[in-house]
Design an enzyme around this catalytic site. Structure first.
Site, PDB file in Angstrom:
ATOM      1  N   GLY A  55       0.853  -1.184   0.000  1.00 34.25           N
ATOM      2  CA  GLY A  55       0.000   0.000   0.000  1.00 34.25           C
ATOM      3  C   GLY A  55       0.886   1.230   0.000  1.00 34.25           C
ATOM      4  N   CYS A  82       5.347  -5.994   1.784  1.00 36.39           N
ATOM      5  CA  CYS A  82       5.663  -4.564   1.685  1.00 36.39           C
ATOM      6  C   CYS A  82       4.963  -3.784   2.810  1.00 36.39           C
ATOM      7  CB  CYS A  82       5.328  -4.034   0.302  1.00 36.39           C
ATOM      8  SG  CYS A  82       6.087  -2.432  -0.010  1.00 36.39           S
ATOM      9  N   TYR A  83       3.970  -2.943   2.486  1.00 40.70           N
ATOM     10  CA  TYR A  83       3.243  -2.239   3.552  1.00 40.70           C
ATOM     11  C   TYR A  83       2.690  -3.246   4.563  1.00 40.70           C
ATOM     12  CZ  TYR A  83      -0.312   0.726   5.796  1.00 40.70           C
ATOM     13  OH  TYR A  83      -1.076   1.417   6.701  1.00 40.70           O
ATOM     14  N   HIS A 172       8.366  -7.672  -3.253  1.00 38.37           N
ATOM     15  CA  HIS A 172       7.094  -8.127  -3.848  1.00 38.37           C
ATOM     16  C   HIS A 172       7.277  -9.478  -4.529  1.00 38.37           C
ATOM     17  CE1 HIS A 172       4.672  -4.487  -3.238  1.00 38.37           C
ATOM     18  NE2 HIS A 172       5.850  -3.881  -3.248  1.00 38.37           N
ATOM     19  N   GLU A 174       5.052 -11.292  -5.681  1.00 39.54           N
ATOM     20  CA  GLU A 174       4.042 -11.467  -6.734  1.00 39.54           C
ATOM     21  C   GLU A 174       4.498 -10.897  -8.074  1.00 39.54           C
ATOM     22  OE1 GLU A 174       4.036  -9.388  -4.276  1.00 39.54           O
ATOM     23  OE2 GLU A 174       3.027  -7.494  -4.717  1.00 39.54           O
ATOM     24  N   ASP A 230     -15.465 -13.535 -22.469  1.00 36.33           N
ATOM     25  CA  ASP A 230     -16.256 -13.641 -21.246  1.00 36.33           C
ATOM     26  C   ASP A 230     -17.688 -14.065 -21.526  1.00 36.33           C
ATOM     27  OD1 ASP A 230     -13.940 -12.760 -20.131  1.00 36.33           O
ATOM     28  OD2 ASP A 230     -14.617 -10.699 -19.836  1.00 36.33           O
ATOM     29  N   LYS A 369      -9.120 -13.552 -15.842  1.00 41.71           N
ATOM     30  CA  LYS A 369      -9.249 -13.815 -17.277  1.00 41.71           C
ATOM     31  C   LYS A 369      -8.636 -15.161 -17.682  1.00 41.71           C
ATOM     32  CE  LYS A 369     -10.538 -11.750 -21.144  1.00 41.71           C
ATOM     33  NZ  LYS A 369     -11.755 -10.942 -21.276  1.00 41.71           N
TER      34      LYS A 369
END
Ligand code: XMP
Length: 513
Positions: A55, A82-83, A172, A174, A230, A369
């Protein structure tokens, strides 16, 4: 749908979706929830593990997002990123300070590979690269914690309290640039939290079909099919669940790519549903006659689309359920309010509010997705439909600069098909994220045989992007561009010049109109 659950608690980080996707890639179901969710609610959800996102704030400011420290007493493993890492340190009595300089980008990181988190992360070495983006740092870890990674400038790149199953990383994991980042997330969710990996599209398809079937009962269901991924996957799911209780209305506005309308229709042949294809090309073309201004084109197409849809829906009469192809990123972006709102395009497939129905069904609401694509395959949709690149609702109408005519549509369709064919032949169809041809309104002089030509210039556009908010032009090989160019000028009438668009977004956009 019963799945083991990881909760991703959002503190406003720009990578919150990415964290959730990485968890799902480990075949573990997760949901992103706001940090304002009451602790009682979190307890009720019985998560197997909890991840705090990053954040933009500083944990020591009064106004910064926080969470009840009771979260650390639930007996559930927590990973702070992180945050989230700083918040864990702050709430448990550690020290978080501002550094003089920001640590940003790929950073050499020294890992303690005997720590609980990193010893479970396959392949991680004692020195590897992590992706950093922070100014504040953990200067002192709380009691019971030990430092498990550091960098040349950051004393606490990771810390853990194995007894309480609390873990924190300043970097991070990710983000792809963190080497073995996904392995760290896998170590957390699979090994530390003990998730079995029960989240697969096969399981999802089975339980979603069952759930929809129970909900719909004998009711009537209506779905607006645009031909996009979709709505096609939603249609396939509903078809499997309720068969002829489903009616799909596919408004073919005549601005689809070559053979696309037929492909969509064929894809749903034999599914036992009511499929209504409305060939509204003439209607749309006459509405757009003489119109050259892009926004006006979009507006007219959007309005006409809804009018056609509504007329067809009226023929069916009252429906009980309307299906919408909302997917998880839409839910995260519009629902949580902790991250910056990202602009979303008005989709021409959007449905009118005044179709008479009882309830909305959103069968893809929980899926990213790539999961929607995997589900489509699981349900038996063809690769042509499932791997489809994004296509704007107004279709080729915004890829013909200036006035749209049937002749120009034919020219563009043929040229666009050649571009797509050659990219597929070169095995590059998954490299650019979107690629297409644009018919400009510019004519220029050329020579063919012994004669002068005065024909259209066609532009080729291919981009790489992760979110379509920013994009780079794809560095396609010259020999590929040469083949495409030569085939188009030889095979498509009225084009004598090809240009390749080498602008990024911004300042350009992906589409030309
Ligand atoms: P731009 O041109 O804004 O496009 O850089 C970003 C992405 O959005 C697609 N796009 C649309 N999609 N309705 C849609 O459903 C629209 O009106 C629309 N306009 C652009 C575009 O193809 C690209 O993927």
């Amino acid at each position: 749908m019963e799945h083991q659950l990881i909760l991703v608690i959002d503190f406003g980080g720009q990578y919150n979706q990415l964290i959730a996707r990485r968890v799902r890639e480990c075949s573990v179901y997760c949901e992103v929830i706001s940090c304002r969710t009451p602790i009682e609610k979190i307890r009720e959800l019985s998560p197997m593990g909890i991840i705090f996102t990053g954040g933009p704030n500083s944990v020591y400011l009064e106004t910064s997002p926080t969470i009840s420290p009771e979260i650390f007493d639930l007996g559930v493993p927590v990973l702070g990123i992180c945050y989230g890492a700083q918040l864990m340190a702050h709430l448990l009595g550690g020290d978080v300070h501002a550094a003089d300089n920001r640590e940003y980008g790929m950073t050499k990181t020294y890992y303690d590979t005997s720590s609980v988190l990193f010893s479970h992360a396959d392949g991680i070495g004692s020195e590897d690269i992590s992706w950093m983006s922070h100014t504040d740092f953990i200067a002192g870890v709380p009691d019971g914690f030990r430092v498990t990674a550091h960098t040349d400038t950051c004393p606490t790149a990771a810390m853990e309290n194995a007894d309480r199953k609390l873990f924190a990383v300043q970097f991070h994991p990710e983000v792809n640039h963190t080497v073995h980042g996904t392995d760290m997330i896998r170590a957390f969710v699979r090994d530390i939290c003990g998730c079995a990996g029960d989240w697969t599209m096969k399981n999802y398809a089975a339980s979603a079909v069952k759930q929809v079937r129970e909900k719909v009962g004998d009711g009537k269901v209506l779905l607006g099919l645009s031909g996009g991924v979709d709505s096609s996957v939603a249609a396939a799911l509903l078809a499997r669940a309720v068969g002829d209780k489903l009616t799909c209305i596919f408004v073919d506005h005549g601005f689809m790519r070559k053979n696309e309308g037929d492909e969509v229709e064929q894809a749903f042949d034999g599914w036992g549903i009511n499929f209504v294809r409305v060939n509204a090309k003439d209607r749309f073309l006459s509405k757009l006659a003489g119109v050259t201004e892009p926004e006006q084109k979009r507006k007219l197409i959007g309005e006409e689309f809804i009018r056609v849809f509504e007329a067809e829906a009226k023929k069916i009469g009252r429906v009980d359920y309307l299906v919408q192809g909302t997917i998880y990123p839409d839910v995260i972006e519009s629902g949580l309010g902790d991250s910056a709102v990202i602009k979303s395009h008005h989709n021409v497939g959007g449905l009118p509010d005044y179709v008479d129905f009882k309830e909305i069904i959103e069968p893809l609401r929980l899926l990213f997705k790539d999961e929607v694509r995997a589900l489509g395959r699981e349900l038996g949709l063809s690769d042509v439909l499932v791997d489809r690149q994004p296509f704007p609702g107004p279709g080729l109408a915004i890829r013909i600069i200036g006035e749209i005519t049937e002749e120009k549509l034919d020219i563009l369709r043929d040229a666009d098909l050649i571009f797509r064919e050659e990219i597929a032949k070169a095995d590059l169809d998954h490299t650019p994220d979107q690629y297409f041809a644009v018919l400009t309104s510019m004519r220029s002089v050329g020579v063919m045989g012994d004669g002068r030509t005065y024909d259209y210039t066609l532009a080729l556009r291919a981009v790489t992007t992760s979110d379509f908010m920013t994009a780079d032009f794809a560095k396609l090989p010259y020999d590929l561009l040469q083949r495409v160019s030569s085939r188009i000028v030889n095979e498509v009438k009225s084009i004598n010049r090809i240009v390749y668009d080498v602008t990024t977004k911004p300042p350009a956009t992906v589409e030309w109109e």
